[in-house]
Design a protein around this motif. Structure first.
Motif, PDB file in Angstrom:
ATOM      1  N   LEU A 177      -0.763   6.594   5.234  1.00 30.47           N
ATOM      2  CA  LEU A 177      -1.414   5.529   4.472  1.00 30.47           C
ATOM      3  C   LEU A 177      -2.023   6.085   3.179  1.00 30.47           C
ATOM      4  O   LEU A 177      -1.933   5.448   2.119  1.00 30.47           O
ATOM      5  CB  LEU A 177      -2.490   4.868   5.333  1.00 30.47           C
ATOM      6  N   ALA A 178      -2.627   7.260   3.268  1.00 33.54           N
ATOM      7  CA  ALA A 178      -3.218   7.876   2.070  1.00 33.54           C
ATOM      8  C   ALA A 178      -2.142   8.143   1.022  1.00 33.54           C
ATOM      9  O   ALA A 178      -2.337   7.874  -0.172  1.00 33.54           O
ATOM     10  CB  ALA A 178      -3.934   9.168   2.451  1.00 33.54           C
ATOM     11  N   ARG A 179      -0.994   8.657   1.451  1.00 34.66           N
ATOM     12  CA  ARG A 179       0.107   8.913   0.505  1.00 34.66           C
ATOM     13  C   ARG A 179       0.609   7.615  -0.112  1.00 34.66           C
ATOM     14  O   ARG A 179       0.917   7.548  -1.300  1.00 34.66           O
ATOM     15  CB  ARG A 179       1.257   9.633   1.212  1.00 34.66           C
ATOM     16  N   GLY A 180       0.671   6.576   0.729  1.00 36.40           N
ATOM     17  CA  GLY A 180       1.143   5.292   0.231  1.00 36.40           C
ATOM     18  C   GLY A 180       0.228   4.710  -0.831  1.00 36.40           C
ATOM     19  O   GLY A 180       0.698   4.247  -1.885  1.00 36.40           O
ATOM     20  N   TYR A 181      -1.069   4.733  -0.558  1.00 34.80           N
ATOM     21  CA  TYR A 181      -2.021   4.205  -1.535  1.00 34.80           C
ATOM     22  C   TYR A 181      -2.024   5.048  -2.809  1.00 34.80           C
ATOM     23  O   TYR A 181      -2.158   4.518  -3.918  1.00 34.80           O
ATOM     24  CB  TYR A 181      -3.413   4.139  -0.932  1.00 34.80           C
ATOM     25  N   ALA A 182      -1.852   6.349  -2.647  1.00 28.94           N
ATOM     26  CA  ALA A 182      -1.795   7.221  -3.826  1.00 28.94           C
ATOM     27  C   ALA A 182      -0.590   6.872  -4.694  1.00 28.94           C
ATOM     28  O   ALA A 182      -0.688   6.822  -5.924  1.00 28.94           O
ATOM     29  CB  ALA A 182      -1.735   8.682  -3.394  1.00 28.94           C
ATOM     30  N   ALA A 183       0.553   6.631  -4.034  1.00 27.75           N
ATOM     31  CA  ALA A 183       1.767   6.284  -4.779  1.00 27.75           C
ATOM     32  C   ALA A 183       1.626   4.942  -5.492  1.00 27.75           C
ATOM     33  O   ALA A 183       2.238   4.713  -6.532  1.00 27.75           O
ATOM     34  CB  ALA A 183       2.967   6.251  -3.843  1.00 27.75           C
ATOM     35  N   MET A 184       0.795   4.057  -4.910  1.00 27.69           N
ATOM     36  CA  MET A 184       0.565   2.741  -5.521  1.00 27.69           C
ATOM     37  C   MET A 184      -0.623   2.766  -6.482  1.00 27.69           C
ATOM     38  O   MET A 184      -1.088   1.725  -6.919  1.00 27.69           O
ATOM     39  CB  MET A 184       0.353   1.705  -4.420  1.00 27.69           C
ATOM     40  N   LYS A 213       6.074  -1.379   2.568  1.00 23.23           N
ATOM     41  CA  LYS A 213       6.681  -1.457   3.900  1.00 23.23           C
ATOM     42  C   LYS A 213       6.238  -0.265   4.752  1.00 23.23           C
ATOM     43  O   LYS A 213       5.939  -0.421   5.947  1.00 23.23           O
ATOM     44  CB  LYS A 213       8.199  -1.472   3.770  1.00 23.23           C
ATOM     45  N   ALA A 214       6.175   0.913   4.148  1.00 25.10           N
ATOM     46  CA  ALA A 214       5.735   2.100   4.872  1.00 25.10           C
ATOM     47  C   ALA A 214       4.295   1.940   5.349  1.00 25.10           C
ATOM     48  O   ALA A 214       3.972   2.232   6.512  1.00 25.10           O
ATOM     49  CB  ALA A 214       5.867   3.335   3.983  1.00 25.10           C
ATOM     50  N   ASN A 215       3.422   1.461   4.472  1.00 24.70           N
ATOM     51  CA  ASN A 215       2.020   1.282   4.845  1.00 24.70           C
ATOM     52  C   ASN A 215       1.865   0.281   5.986  1.00 24.70           C
ATOM     53  O   ASN A 215       1.040   0.460   6.892  1.00 24.70           O
ATOM     54  CB  ASN A 215       1.205   0.820   3.635  1.00 24.70           C
TER      55      ASN A 215
END
Length: 297
Positions: free
Chosen positions: A252-259, A224-226
């Motif tokens: 977006l970078a943090r989101g992809y890293a978390a995923m 949802k954040a991304n």
């Protein structure tokens, strides 16, 4: 400031003396109202071209013209503009000093007892000043104080019917997010977005969307954040706001890293670093560099 303090008179005298010593003073004519508008428009144009030293000088000349016409609401707005110019040149102390001067001028006008401080233009000018004060405090980590100033800003805005309600709600939402009040932050962000879209304020609309993204991220709702960061990024690219683009890319970078999508995370972090460096946004550059280092470990 306590009644009877002579500080406003001293700083006004100093401002006028400084401006009279400038070669720009020769540009003045006998109509301070027209001068104020002329310098204000030129200052806004210089600011839009990122020529902040020139914008500052023009806004200072506009301030002189406003004072010559005893246009106090206009003078308060020029002090706000001067504060913004200083802020964009990383002169934080000078920026805050200009806001303090604006508030002192407003208080002095109120003490004169003629009622002009209650006029719509004066209330609207103070909404701008107090909103900027709240933003500066928030950006420097003084969340509780920022919240108090944002509340004051909303009172001024409501009294004047200003169109900045969405911007102030964004600030209040950021304060709520800093306090981990996620539901409140989301509610304020949605309300701000509606106001900003109604007023066709693209910059603040993107800020509202980014606030929704940051709230979702704080809750651990990465997808949802991304999605929200991507929406904000579209607008910020249209508006060509380098530091905001970098914020979106970093989110977006943090989101992809978390995923655990490290490849995508690196791509967005690298782009955030490029944008931050080109936009002279050291905070973004530092965050992007730190994230890249973690991703490569």
């Amino acid at each position: 400031m306590a009644p009877g303090n002579s500080m406003p008179s001293r700083w006004l005298t100093a401002v006028v003396a400084l401006l009279l010593a400038s070669p720009w003073a020769a540009m003045a004519d006998d109509n301070p109202g027209q001068n104020a508008l002329k310098y204000n428009v030129r200052g806004a144009s210089a600011s839009s071209r990122d020529n902040h030293p020139r914008a500052l000088r023009l806004h200072e000349m506009a301030l002189k013209a406003r004072l010559a016409a005893d246009d106090i609401s206009g003078a308060i707005m020029e002090l706000h503009n001067i504060s913004v110019d200083h802020l964009r040149m990383n002169n934080l102390d000078a920026s805050q000093s200009s806001l303090s001067n604006a508030m002192e001028l407003y208080e002095e006008e109120a003490r004169m007892g003629m009622g002009r401080e209650k006029e719509k233009a004066m209330q609207e000018a103070m909404a701008h000043v107090t909103t900027l004060k709240a933003i500066i405090l928030l950006d420097n980590g003084s969340h509780e104080e920022a919240g108090k100033w944002a509340e004051r800003a909303m009172v001024y805005c409501q009294k004047s019917g200003c169109i900045d309600k969405g911007r102030i709600m964004n600030v209040r939402g950021r304060v709520a997010l800093a306090a981990d009040a996620h539901d409140t932050a989301e509610t304020l962000a949605n309300g701000a977005m509606a106001e900003n879209r109604k007023n066709k304020n693209q910059v603040e609309t993107a800020n509202s969307i980014r606030l929704l993204a940051e709230t979702a991220e704080a809750r651990g709702e990465r997808e949802k954040a991304n999605e929200q960061y991507q929406k904000a990024l579209v607008i910020d690219r249209e508006e060509k706001l380098g530091n905001k683009i970098a914020m979106d890319l970093l989110g977006l970078a943090r989101g992809y890293a978390a995923m655990k999508d490290i490849e995508s995370a690196e791509l967005f972090a690298k782009r955030a670093l490029i944008v931050s460096n080109a936009a002279d946004y050291p905070t973004g550059a530092r965050s992007a560099s730190e994230l890249l280092e973690k991703l490569r470990q």
